[in-house]
Motif scaffolding. Structure first.
Motif, mmCIF file in Angstrom:
data_model
loop_
_atom_site.group_PDB
_atom_site.id
_atom_site.type_symbol
_atom_site.label_atom_id
_atom_site.label_comp_id
_atom_site.label_asym_id
_atom_site.label_seq_id
_atom_site.Cartn_x
_atom_site.Cartn_y
_atom_site.Cartn_z
ATOM 1 N N MET A 110 0.735 -1.022 -0.081
ATOM 2 C CA MET A 110 0.112 0.047 0.258
ATOM 3 C C MET A 110 1.044 1.358 0.001
ATOM 4 O O MET A 110 1.860 1.357 0.782
ATOM 5 C CB MET A 110 -0.861 0.061 1.305
ATOM 6 N N LEU A 111 0.472 2.239 -0.956
ATOM 7 C CA LEU A 111 1.399 3.345 -1.279
ATOM 8 C C LEU A 111 0.991 4.573 -0.883
ATOM 9 O O LEU A 111 -0.405 4.863 -1.154
ATOM 10 C CB LEU A 111 2.030 3.491 -2.700
ATOM 11 N N TYR A 112 1.673 5.532 -0.582
ATOM 12 C CA TYR A 112 0.982 6.956 -0.147
ATOM 13 C C TYR A 112 1.972 7.773 -0.865
ATOM 14 O O TYR A 112 3.253 7.492 -1.210
ATOM 15 C CB TYR A 112 0.778 7.360 1.337
ATOM 16 N N ASN A 113 1.523 9.048 -1.377
ATOM 17 C CA ASN A 113 2.249 10.022 -2.166
ATOM 18 C C ASN A 113 1.723 11.439 -1.248
ATOM 19 O O ASN A 113 0.396 11.788 -1.337
ATOM 20 C CB ASN A 113 2.025 10.132 -3.424
ATOM 21 N N ILE A 114 2.616 12.212 -0.935
ATOM 22 C CA ILE A 114 2.070 13.710 -0.049
ATOM 23 C C ILE A 114 2.593 14.613 -1.227
ATOM 24 O O ILE A 114 3.846 14.732 -1.548
ATOM 25 C CB ILE A 114 2.599 13.833 1.150
ATOM 26 N N VAL A 115 1.825 15.672 -1.481
ATOM 27 C CA VAL A 115 2.287 16.849 -2.145
ATOM 28 C C VAL A 115 2.162 17.953 -1.215
ATOM 29 O O VAL A 115 1.078 18.200 -0.725
ATOM 30 C CB VAL A 115 1.022 17.161 -3.220
ATOM 31 N N THR A 116 3.275 18.676 -1.029
ATOM 32 C CA THR A 116 3.358 19.852 0.038
ATOM 33 C C THR A 116 3.448 20.995 -0.495
ATOM 34 O O THR A 116 4.286 21.194 -1.277
ATOM 35 C CB THR A 116 4.503 19.562 0.976
ATOM 36 N N TYR A 117 2.816 21.960 -0.150
ATOM 37 C CA TYR A 117 2.940 23.539 -0.633
ATOM 38 C C TYR A 117 3.338 24.455 0.688
ATOM 39 O O TYR A 117 2.936 24.081 1.736
ATOM 40 C CB TYR A 117 1.581 24.181 -1.036
ATOM 41 N N GLY A 118 4.167 25.569 0.202
ATOM 42 C CA GLY A 118 4.428 26.240 1.278
ATOM 43 C C GLY A 118 5.499 26.387 2.226
ATOM 44 O O GLY A 118 6.475 25.860 1.630
ATOM 45 N N CYS A 119 5.252 26.668 3.527
ATOM 46 C CA CYS A 119 6.773 26.803 4.295
ATOM 47 C C CYS A 119 7.263 25.581 4.845
ATOM 48 O O CYS A 119 6.577 24.737 4.670
ATOM 49 C CB CYS A 119 6.315 28.060 5.504
ATOM 50 N N GLN A 120 8.152 25.873 5.666
ATOM 51 C CA GLN A 120 8.826 24.685 6.588
ATOM 52 C C GLN A 120 7.924 24.296 7.409
ATOM 53 O O GLN A 120 8.052 23.053 7.797
ATOM 54 C CB GLN A 120 10.028 25.172 7.335
ATOM 55 N N MET A 121 6.989 24.818 7.957
ATOM 56 C CA MET A 121 6.076 24.545 8.920
ATOM 57 C C MET A 121 5.382 23.329 8.306
ATOM 58 O O MET A 121 4.933 22.435 8.812
ATOM 59 C CB MET A 121 4.893 25.444 9.381
ATOM 60 N N ASN A 122 4.902 23.515 7.012
ATOM 61 C CA ASN A 122 4.067 22.625 6.177
ATOM 62 C C ASN A 122 4.828 21.486 5.905
ATOM 63 O O ASN A 122 4.570 20.189 5.873
ATOM 64 C CB ASN A 122 3.390 23.411 4.985
ATOM 65 N N VAL A 123 6.275 21.803 5.604
ATOM 66 C CA VAL A 123 7.023 20.404 4.993
ATOM 67 C C VAL A 123 7.121 19.633 6.272
ATOM 68 O O VAL A 123 6.945 18.356 6.321
ATOM 69 C CB VAL A 123 8.516 21.165 4.943
ATOM 70 N N HIS A 124 7.286 20.051 7.564
ATOM 71 C CA HIS A 124 7.174 19.463 8.683
ATOM 72 C C HIS A 124 5.949 18.703 8.924
ATOM 73 O O HIS A 124 5.857 17.507 9.563
ATOM 74 C CB HIS A 124 7.698 20.253 10.060
#
Ligand code: SF4
Length: 375
Positions: A1-15
């Motif tokens: 089972m696989l997941y993919n995360i798409v992140t936008y924005g600042c370091q807070m969001n990366v974390h």
């Protein structure tokens, strides 16, 4: 089972995406770069700029076909964009193939929402207007030898161009004990060389809960932890940068001698309109104190060009400040309207072509200063 995360924005969001990954890994999923193949796709969105919002809408829309081919695929939209009720409703209505919509305050419920979706097969829109700090989510860290550690959430400052306080709510500091435990765990169980403390305004850590002490005291306590690591932090609001913090930075070898200190403008009139609560003179005093204490400190900043009412004269004051400070790096942005903010309705909005001219002028000036510094 696989997941993919798409992140936008600042370091807070990366974390925050590292915490989402932590939840999914604990549920037995594995990361994939292939969004089409993933069984779960999470869009962790950002509300700061319209551009990031439009990109997110485009990328969410692009998954419609993939969902048709795999009906069991779960598509989730979360983050700052959908922490705004009207945007959460819009996403839920406009993208019927999106399975779960949630914000930032209810992220701790992600696992139970996914399980509910799998069991009941119904779409879920879960919205919480405000929320508390939830400890116990293990981040699946992906930022090389740097470990991000949140020390607080939210913001009380209400800069007139910024949506964050409306979306993330008021400042909430994590307990010092929880932060120290997380840092100890990261240092002892992994090979992280740098710890980066995160908050919208780290300098006001503890203001909402005096028992935790100040940010300077927190830094000092982290430096007492045994281990071969370096410590840094972001972001610092100039109005809250204390002499105590400068002392602690100076006296601790573990603290990297660098600071990101967003000035935003070199005009007192514009700083007032931005609701920044400091003057150019105060800011320059801080730079002076920092450099006296740590002569080789690396100083970077953010500047917004073309804020409503910014005249040529105001802009030239910003350029004068840049020449005085001689930054090691400038992140220059053209002002863009965010709906729901005070500045959106201010008169004298600046034309895009003029903002463009000013930002290019500023970037050229930065290049010139950098090359002079190198010589
Ligand atoms: S300090 Fe100002 S710019 Fe930064 S998050 Fe808070 S309101 Fe936004």
């Amino acid at each position: 089972m696989l997941y993919n995360i798409v992140t936008y924005g600042c370091q807070m969001n990366v974390h925050e995406s590292e915490k989402i990954a932590g939840i999914l890994e604990e549920m037995g999923y594995e990361n994939t770069e292939d969004r089409e193949k993933a069984d779960i796709v999470v869009f962790n969105t950002c509300a700061i700029r319209e551009g990031a919002e439009n990109r997110a809408f485009g990328n969410i829309g692009a998954l419609k076909q993939s969902k048709k081919q795999n009906k069991n695929k779960i598509i989730i939209v979360c983050g700052c964009m959908t922490q705004q009720k009207q945007v959460a409703d819009y996403v839920f209505k406009t993208f019927p193939f999106v399975d779960i919509v949630l914000g930032t305050h209810n992220l701790f419920m992600l696992k139970s929402l996914i399980e509910r979706k799998q069991k009941e097969k119904k779409r879920i829109l879960d919205y919480m207007e405000s929320g508390d700090i939830h400890e116990g989510i293990n981040a699946y860290r992906t930022s090389g030898d740097n470990a991000w550690v949140n020390i607080m959430y939210g913001c009380n400052n209400f800069c007139t161009y910024c949506i964050v306080p409306y979306v993330r709510g008021r400042e909430k500091s994590r307990s010092k004990e929880d932060i120290l435990n997380e840092v100890k765990e990261v240092i002892s169980t992994n090979n992280y060389k740098t710890i980066t403390l995160l908050g919208q305004n780290v300098n006001s850590y503890g203001n909402d809960d005096k028992q935790q002490g100040t940010f300077a005291e927190l830094l000092d306590d982290i430096c007492k932890i045994d281990g071969d690591f370096k410590l840094t932090f972001m972001t610092s609001h100039p109005k809250d940068l204390s002499d105590g913090l400068i002392e602690v930075m100076k006296n601790n070898d573990k603290i990297i001698k660098e600071i990101h200190l967003p000035v935003q403008s070199g005009s007192n009139k514009i700083l007032k309109a931005m609701n920044r609560h400091y003057t150019v003179e105060h800011y320059l005093e801080l730079i002076d104190k920092l450099r006296k204490a740590m002569p080789n400190i690396r100083i970077t900043t953010d500047i917004i060009v073309g804020f409503p009412g910014e005249t040529d004269e105001d802009f030239m004051s910003t350029c004068e400040l840049v020449k005085k400070v001689k930054y090691d790096g400038i992140f220059a942005f053209m002002y863009s309207k965010r709906s729901g903010t005070v500045a959106e309705k201010m008169p004298d909005q600046i034309e895009d072509c003029e903002k463009n001219r000013r930002v290019n002028y500023l970037l050229d000036l930065e290049k010139e200063i950098k090359s002079q510094k190198r010589d």
